[in-house]
Scaffold this motif. Structure first.
Motif, mmCIF file in Angstrom:
data_model
loop_
_atom_site.group_PDB
_atom_site.id
_atom_site.type_symbol
_atom_site.label_atom_id
_atom_site.label_comp_id
_atom_site.label_asym_id
_atom_site.label_seq_id
_atom_site.Cartn_x
_atom_site.Cartn_y
_atom_site.Cartn_z
ATOM 1 N N CYS A 34 -12.619 -0.247 2.870
ATOM 2 C CA CYS A 34 -14.616 -0.722 3.305
ATOM 3 C C CYS A 34 -15.035 0.119 2.217
ATOM 4 N N SER A 35 -15.526 -0.737 0.754
ATOM 5 C CA SER A 35 -15.612 -1.013 -1.088
ATOM 6 C C SER A 35 -16.650 -1.789 -1.043
ATOM 7 N N PRO A 36 -17.496 -1.151 -1.602
ATOM 8 C CA PRO A 36 -18.564 -0.004 -0.421
ATOM 9 C C PRO A 36 -18.531 0.657 0.620
ATOM 10 N N HIS A 37 -18.415 2.285 1.081
ATOM 11 C CA HIS A 37 -18.150 1.540 2.919
ATOM 12 C C HIS A 37 -19.333 2.618 3.662
ATOM 13 N N ASN A 38 -18.943 1.671 4.582
ATOM 14 C CA ASN A 38 -19.923 1.836 5.608
ATOM 15 C C ASN A 38 -19.499 2.665 6.867
ATOM 16 N N PRO A 39 -20.197 3.240 7.245
ATOM 17 C CA PRO A 39 -21.737 3.964 7.061
ATOM 18 C C PRO A 39 -22.042 5.061 6.182
ATOM 19 N N ILE A 40 -21.048 5.751 4.925
ATOM 20 C CA ILE A 40 -21.042 6.602 4.183
ATOM 21 C C ILE A 40 -22.166 6.404 3.416
ATOM 22 N N GLY A 41 -21.678 5.287 2.105
ATOM 23 C CA GLY A 41 -22.584 4.335 1.538
ATOM 24 C C GLY A 41 -21.820 4.978 0.650
ATOM 25 N N ARG A 42 -20.052 5.720 0.301
ATOM 26 C CA ARG A 42 -19.736 5.411 -1.084
ATOM 27 C C ARG A 42 -18.924 3.964 -1.706
ATOM 28 N N VAL A 43 -19.679 4.519 -3.130
ATOM 29 C CA VAL A 43 -19.009 3.527 -4.006
ATOM 30 C C VAL A 43 -17.634 4.194 -5.061
ATOM 31 N N TRP A 44 -16.651 4.075 -4.073
ATOM 32 C CA TRP A 44 -14.996 4.445 -5.284
ATOM 33 C C TRP A 44 -15.407 4.333 -5.987
ATOM 34 N N THR A 45 -14.738 5.430 -7.206
ATOM 35 C CA THR A 45 -14.389 5.295 -8.624
ATOM 36 C C THR A 45 -13.423 4.149 -8.559
ATOM 37 N N ALA A 46 -13.781 3.792 -9.961
ATOM 38 C CA ALA A 46 -11.859 3.450 -10.981
ATOM 39 C C ALA A 46 -11.263 4.229 -10.412
ATOM 40 N N GLU A 47 -10.922 5.805 -10.758
ATOM 41 C CA GLU A 47 -9.652 6.662 -10.792
ATOM 42 C C GLU A 47 -9.138 6.678 -9.142
ATOM 43 N N GLU A 48 -10.456 6.813 -7.928
ATOM 44 C CA GLU A 48 -10.109 6.768 -6.502
ATOM 45 C C GLU A 48 -9.590 5.655 -5.938
ATOM 46 N N LEU A 49 -9.666 4.177 -6.478
ATOM 47 C CA LEU A 49 -9.325 3.367 -5.895
ATOM 48 C C LEU A 49 -8.343 3.307 -6.538
ATOM 49 N N GLU A 50 -7.444 3.656 -7.932
ATOM 50 C CA GLU A 50 -6.383 3.374 -8.608
ATOM 51 C C GLU A 50 -5.408 4.405 -7.544
ATOM 52 N N LYS A 51 -6.039 5.978 -7.314
ATOM 53 C CA LYS A 51 -5.210 7.042 -6.613
ATOM 54 C C LYS A 51 -4.395 5.762 -5.007
ATOM 55 N N MET A 52 -5.415 5.080 -5.075
ATOM 56 C CA MET A 52 -5.241 4.799 -3.361
ATOM 57 C C MET A 52 -4.164 3.270 -3.048
ATOM 58 N N GLY A 53 -4.881 2.779 -4.836
ATOM 59 C CA GLY A 53 -3.719 1.901 -4.835
ATOM 60 C C GLY A 53 -2.063 1.636 -5.548
ATOM 61 N N ASP A 54 -1.825 2.606 -6.175
ATOM 62 C CA ASP A 54 -1.319 2.552 -6.117
ATOM 63 C C ASP A 54 -0.205 4.087 -5.328
ATOM 64 N N LEU A 55 -0.329 4.109 -4.297
ATOM 65 C CA LEU A 55 -0.131 4.903 -3.010
ATOM 66 C C LEU A 55 0.202 3.920 -2.110
ATOM 67 N N CYS A 56 -0.051 3.274 -1.765
ATOM 68 C CA CYS A 56 -0.465 2.141 -1.113
ATOM 69 C C CYS A 56 1.026 1.380 -2.157
ATOM 70 N N GLU A 57 1.133 0.961 -3.372
ATOM 71 C CA GLU A 57 2.479 0.296 -3.822
ATOM 72 C C GLU A 57 3.764 1.065 -3.587
ATOM 73 N N LYS A 58 3.139 2.456 -3.895
ATOM 74 C CA LYS A 58 5.395 3.379 -3.577
ATOM 75 C C LYS A 58 5.160 3.282 -1.882
ATOM 76 N N TYR A 59 4.395 3.034 -1.547
ATOM 77 C CA TYR A 59 4.717 2.934 -0.053
ATOM 78 C C TYR A 59 4.689 1.178 1.156
ATOM 79 N N ASP A 60 5.066 0.011 0.027
ATOM 80 C CA ASP A 60 4.495 -1.206 -0.025
ATOM 81 C C ASP A 60 4.077 -1.251 0.881
ATOM 82 N N VAL A 61 2.295 -0.802 0.789
ATOM 83 C CA VAL A 61 1.241 -1.456 2.186
ATOM 84 C C VAL A 61 0.099 -2.260 1.724
ATOM 85 N N LEU A 62 0.571 -3.285 2.458
ATOM 86 C CA LEU A 62 -0.880 -4.174 1.812
ATOM 87 C C LEU A 62 -2.277 -3.894 2.089
ATOM 88 N N ILE A 63 -3.186 -4.378 1.189
ATOM 89 C CA ILE A 63 -4.369 -3.184 1.165
ATOM 90 C C ILE A 63 -5.387 -5.196 1.557
#
Length: 393
Positions: A168-197
Motif C-alpha cells: 500500500c503506497s502511500p499507505h492507508n491508513p497511516i499516511g506514510r509515503v515510502w522512501t526510495a530506500e524503503e521501497l528498494e529494500k522491500m523490493g530487493d527482499l522480494c527479489e531474493k525470495y521470489d515474491v511478486l509485488i
C-alpha cells in the motif's frame, strides 16, 4: 481558489455512502460523517464540462479504450511521477480492489501465502481470504510518533514461502509515503525470495512536500519485472462513483495472465463516463490538484494544531493521502467504548481503527478532504466531548 474548496456542497439524497448512510451506520442522523475515503469537493470544471458534453450526446453504447487514452495516462505518469511507461503495459478495470482480486486469483494458488503490512486498508484482508489464500502480516512499528517497516520481520515472513506481497503506497491508513530506500529494500527482499509485488498506488497523487511518491516499479529492472501497479484517478479527483482504474504491468507473462483473468471474469470494458472523466482529469486537472493538495494540507495542519497540546489524543501527521490516523489510546477506553464515545458523545463518524487490523485498536481514521468549516466542526465536537468527559471525571 481555496474559496472553491470551502464551498459547502449538499450531498444528501444523492445516494452518497458517506452522507446518506449516516443514521444506518452510526445510529444517529446528527453524526458528522468524516469517514469513507471520498471528498466533499466538486471535481475540476474541465471534468464536469467533459461529462456534460458527453451526456448531451445522448448515446451511451459500448466504449473502448484506445491509444489516445493510453497516451493520456503515460503523460500523467511522466509529468507527475517521473515514470515513463509503455502503452503495452496497460490494462483497464473498474477499480483497484477489483483488479487486486483478479491478480490474487491469476497469479497465486489456493493456500498460497500473501503478505500485507498492517494496520492496512480493510479490503486487503478480503482480497486474500475470499480466494482461500493465507494472510501473512508484517506489522508496522509505531515508534516516536511515526510508523516504520520492521524489515527483520518482513524478511522472516518472506522466508516462510510467501508468494505475493500487497504493498500500500502511500499507505492507508497511516499516511506514510515510502522512501526510495524503503521501497528498494522491500523490493530487493522480494527479489531474493521470489515474491511478486502487487502495489496499490491509488493515493500516489496526494503527497505533501518534501515527500515524493516513488512508484516501486521504477526502483530497478529486477523489481519492475515482478511488480504490478494498480492506479486510478478516482481518489485524486473524487471520481470513485465512476469506477475507472488501470494496471501497469511491465512483465509480459504477468500481464497476460492477469489479462486472461480479466477476460474470464468478463471484466474487459470500462463505462463511458469513467473513460471520459479519466481523460479530462489527466489532461486538465494539474492546477486543480495542486490547489487541492494545498487545501488538504491546510486542514491537516488545523487538526494537528488543535490536538498538539493535549495528552489524551495523538495525531499522526500523514505524508500523503487526505486521511489522518488518530491515536486515542491515552483515553484508556476499550475500543468499543471509544467508538461509542465518538458516535454518541462527540457525534463524529470516523473509520473504526480495528477494521484496519488488531493493531488499530484505540485508533480512528478521519477524512479531512472537506471544507475547512467541516474540519473545524469535527475538531470542536471531539474536543468538547473530551473536555466534558474529563470534567465529569
Amino acid at each position: 481558489m481555496n474559496n472553491f474548496f470551502d464551498q459547502s456542497i449538499n450531498r444528501l439524497n444523492t445516494r452518497a455512502v458517506k452522507w446518506d448512510l449516516v443514521e444506518a451506520l452510526y445510529g444517529n442522523k446528527d453524526v458528522l460523517p468524516m469517514w469513507v475515503a471520498d471528498m466533499d469537493f466538486q471535481i475540476p470544471s474541465a471534468v464536469t464540462d467533459a461529462l456534460v458534453k458527453r451526456a448531451q450526446h445522448g448515446v451511451f453504447g459500448y466504449t473502448f479504450t484506445d491509444k489516445k487514452l493510453d497516451d493520456t495516462i503515460k503523460s500523467w505518469l511522466t509529468r507527475r511521477h517521473n515514470w515513463d511507461i509503455s502503452s503495452a503495459w496497460l490494462l483497464y478495470s473498474p477499480g483497484v480492489i477489483a483488479s487486486l482480486h483478479m491478480a490474487i486469483q491469476a497469479l497465486t494458488k489456493e493456500e498460497d501465502k500473501v503478505l500485507i503490512q498492517t494496520p492496512v486498508y480493510p479490503p486487503f484482508y478480503s482480497i486474500v481470504e475470499k480466494h482461500n489464500r493465507t494472510i501473512v502480516k508484517n506489522e508496522l512499528k509505531f515508534e516516536n510518533g511515526k510508523y516504520q517497516i520492521d524489515f527483520e520481520d518482513f524478511e522472516a515472513k518472506l522466508k516462510q514461502g510467501v508468494k505475493a506481497f500487497v504493498l500500500c503506497s502511500p499507505h492507508n491508513p497511516i499516511g506514510r509515503v515510502w522512501t526510495a530506500e524503503e521501497l528498494e529494500k522491500m523490493g530487493d527482499l522480494c527479489e531474493k525470495y521470489d515474491v511478486l509485488i502487487f502495489s496499490d498506488e491509488i493515493h500516489a497523487d496526494l503527497v505533501y512536500k518534501p515527500h515524493v511518491h516513488v512508484p516501486i516499479s521504477t526502483i530497478n529492472d529486477q523489481i519492475k519485472s515482478r511488480t504490478i501497479t494498480f492506479m486510478s484517478p478516482t481518489k485524486t479527483f473524487n471520481l470513485a462513483g465512476l469506477q475507472v482504474s488501470y494496471v501497469v504491468a511491465p512483465n509480459k507473462n504477468l500481464r497476460e495472465a492477469l489479462k486472461e483473468m480479466f477476460e474470464t471474469q468478463g471484466m474487459h470494458m470500462l463505462n463511458t463516463m469513467g473513460v471520459t472523466a479519466l481523460e479530462a482529469a489527466y489532461t486538465n486537472g494539474d492546477i486543480w490538484l495542486d490547489q487541492l493538495i494545498d487545501k488538504v494540507h491546510e486542514n491537516i495542519n488545523l487538526v494537528i494544531d488543535a490536538f498538539s497540546q493535549r495528552e489524551d489524543v495523538t495525531v499522526i501527521r500523514p505524508e500523503g493521502t487526505y486521511l489522518i490516523w488518530m491515536d486515542f489510546r491515552n483515553l484508556n477506553l476499550t475500543h468499543s467504548e471509544l467508538k461509542k464515545f465518538l458516535q454518541e458523545s462527540a457525534k463524529v463518524g470516523l473509520n473504526d481503527g480495528e477494521s484496519f487490523g488488531e493493531s488499530g485498536s484505540g485508533f480512528m481514521r478521519i477524512n479531512v478532504a472537506c471544507p475547512t468549516i467541516v474540519v473545524e466542526e469535527g475538531i470542536k465536537r471531539i474536543i468538547t466531548a473530551l473536555d466534558t468527559q474529563l470534567h465529569d471525571k
